[in-house]
Design an enzyme around this catalytic site. Structure first.
Site, PDB file in Angstrom:
ATOM      1  N   ASP A  83      -3.886   4.333  -7.839  1.00 25.97           N
ATOM      2  CA  ASP A  83      -4.962   4.945  -7.063  1.00 25.97           C
ATOM      3  C   ASP A  83      -5.022   6.421  -7.461  1.00 25.97           C
ATOM      4  O   ASP A  83      -4.191   7.228  -7.045  1.00 25.97           O
ATOM      5  CB  ASP A  83      -4.672   4.784  -5.571  1.00 25.97           C
ATOM      6  CG  ASP A  83      -5.808   5.269  -4.696  1.00 25.97           C
ATOM      7  OD1 ASP A  83      -6.767   5.864  -5.225  1.00 25.97           O
ATOM      8  OD2 ASP A  83      -5.735   5.071  -3.469  1.00 25.97           O
ATOM      9  N   ASP A 127      -0.280   6.228  -5.419  1.00 27.56           N
ATOM     10  CA  ASP A 127      -1.246   7.321  -5.498  1.00 27.56           C
ATOM     11  C   ASP A 127      -0.794   8.325  -6.548  1.00 27.56           C
ATOM     12  O   ASP A 127       0.327   8.836  -6.486  1.00 27.56           O
ATOM     13  CB  ASP A 127      -1.357   8.010  -4.139  1.00 27.56           C
ATOM     14  CG  ASP A 127      -1.723   7.032  -3.040  1.00 27.56           C
ATOM     15  OD1 ASP A 127      -2.886   6.601  -3.009  1.00 27.56           O
ATOM     16  OD2 ASP A 127      -0.838   6.693  -2.222  1.00 27.56           O
ATOM     17  N   HIS A 153       0.421  10.915  -1.622  1.00 27.70           N
ATOM     18  CA  HIS A 153      -0.819  10.701  -0.882  1.00 27.70           C
ATOM     19  C   HIS A 153      -1.161  11.912  -0.033  1.00 27.70           C
ATOM     20  O   HIS A 153      -2.244  12.476  -0.149  1.00 27.70           O
ATOM     21  CB  HIS A 153      -0.714   9.444  -0.004  1.00 27.70           C
ATOM     22  CG  HIS A 153      -2.017   9.016   0.580  1.00 27.70           C
ATOM     23  ND1 HIS A 153      -2.651   9.710   1.598  1.00 27.70           N
ATOM     24  CD2 HIS A 153      -2.827   7.963   0.289  1.00 27.70           C
ATOM     25  CE1 HIS A 153      -3.787   9.106   1.902  1.00 27.70           C
ATOM     26  NE2 HIS A 153      -3.919   8.047   1.128  1.00 27.70           N
ATOM     27  N   GLU A 203       0.485  -0.536  -4.822  1.00 26.02           N
ATOM     28  CA  GLU A 203      -0.503   0.508  -5.064  1.00 26.02           C
ATOM     29  C   GLU A 203       0.192   1.844  -4.899  1.00 26.02           C
ATOM     30  O   GLU A 203       0.907   2.067  -3.919  1.00 26.02           O
ATOM     31  CB  GLU A 203      -1.659   0.382  -4.069  1.00 26.02           C
ATOM     32  CG  GLU A 203      -2.743   1.435  -4.234  1.00 26.02           C
ATOM     33  CD  GLU A 203      -2.710   2.468  -3.115  1.00 26.02           C
ATOM     34  OE1 GLU A 203      -3.737   3.123  -2.908  1.00 26.02           O
ATOM     35  OE2 GLU A 203      -1.657   2.640  -2.450  1.00 26.02           O
ATOM     36  N   HIS A 239       0.815  -1.217   0.000  1.00 25.31           N
ATOM     37  CA  HIS A 239       0.000   0.000   0.000  1.00 25.31           C
ATOM     38  C   HIS A 239       0.851   1.270   0.000  1.00 25.31           C
ATOM     39  O   HIS A 239       1.893   1.335   0.632  1.00 25.31           O
ATOM     40  CB  HIS A 239      -0.894  -0.005   1.249  1.00 25.31           C
ATOM     41  CG  HIS A 239      -1.785   1.177   1.384  1.00 25.31           C
ATOM     42  ND1 HIS A 239      -1.795   1.974   2.505  1.00 25.31           N
ATOM     43  CD2 HIS A 239      -2.705   1.705   0.535  1.00 25.31           C
ATOM     44  CE1 HIS A 239      -2.688   2.937   2.351  1.00 25.31           C
ATOM     45  NE2 HIS A 239      -3.247   2.793   1.164  1.00 25.31           N
TER      46      HIS A 239
END
EC number: 4.6.1.-
Length: 276
Positions: free
Chosen positions: A85, A27, A41, A25, A5
């Site tokens: 994301d 961002d 993020h 993942e 993540h």
């Protein structure tokens, strides 16, 4: 899939790949006009994480290309899936359309870079179904720049935890009926007890319905505790997004789970349903 993540710079990327993560993942932030700018993020983010890691989008995609191209000195065999994301909140419909177009352009220019040998699969993860125009122009642009064959490496996901019957209608309107990931989750700062797993159960049940084509894979986020990971495995998820990839892999390898599941390899298509 053990999905690491919030992987937003090269240092943390290397750390998670060293742990054994087979997916990440990241961002992706956009300008007000819809231009993809960098990985980031920001606050708030998950507990016990540094929220401000960042790198420019072009450099990021080029580095991913190096890591996922066989024969490249930087090649990492275990990196299979990249979940993008997309931070689209507040963008106008025009900006969403521009964002989809420009992300397709950047993947072509900086990830596939002409030779198309970089082999990772990408999940285009959009926060809300109301932002679906991003997906529409992304797909259209891939075709228009003669990268339509790369659609075989692209999947889609909405992360709003909404009613999937409504999500299916959006996919139908987009003409998307394959390469669909579905997800359910909550920040690791809030115990899973408060979120529950009813929707996650519904998604796995829908995925397994004979002939159903609007869910290929189901993943849970962001699970960092053994009880949560075990519950996800018991429900039959295809992936767990986590801040501790090595921990998830350790749980997966326990005898009570390894008899049914294993960590995915490149021979496993992330857009095909798994049957135990």
């Amino acid at each position: 899939f053990a999905l690491a993540h919030m992987v937003n710079d090269f240092e943390i990327l290397k750390s998670y790949l060293d742990e054994g993560a087979n997916g990440i993942e990241s961002d992706i932030t956009f300008s007000d006009e819809g231009e993809p700018e960098y990985t980031f993020h920001g606050v708030p983010c998950d507990c016990r994480r540094w929220c401000d890691r960042s790198v420019g989008i072009d450099e990021y995609l080029q580095h991913l290309s190096d890591l996922t191209t066989p024969g490249n000195p930087k090649f990492r065999e275990n990196l299979l899936v990249v979940v993008l994301d997309l931070k689209l909140n507040g963008l106008s419909q025009d900006a969403l359309r521009q964002g989809g177009l420009r992300l397709a352009d950047k993947l072509a220019a900086h990830y596939w870079t002409g030779n198309r040998k970089a082999r990772a699969y990408f999940i285009i993860s959009v926060p809300k179904t109301s932002e679906s125009e991003f997906m529409r122009t992304f797909r259209k642009e891939l075709d228009e720049i003669n990268f339509g064959d790369m659609s075989a490496k692209i999947g889609f996901d909405f992360t709003d935890n909404g009613d999937f019957k409504e999500t299916q209608k959006v996919y139908e309107g987009l003409g998307i009926s394959e390469h669909i990931w579905a997800s359910d989750g909550i920040t690791n700062c809030i115990p899973l007890l408060f979120r529950g797993t009813d929707r996650l159960e519904d998604l796995t049940r829908q995925r397994d319905e004979p002939g159903y084509k609007y869910i290929d894979k189901v993943y849970a986020w962001t699970y960092d505790k053994e009880t949560s990971v075990v519950k996800a495995l018991e429900l039959g998820v295809d992936g767990v997004m986590t801040n501790y990839a090595d921990f998830v892999i350790k749980v997966l390898n326990k005898p009570e789970h390894s008899s049914k599941y294993r960590l995915a390899t490149y021979d496993d298509n992330p857009f095909e349903k798994f049957t135990a």
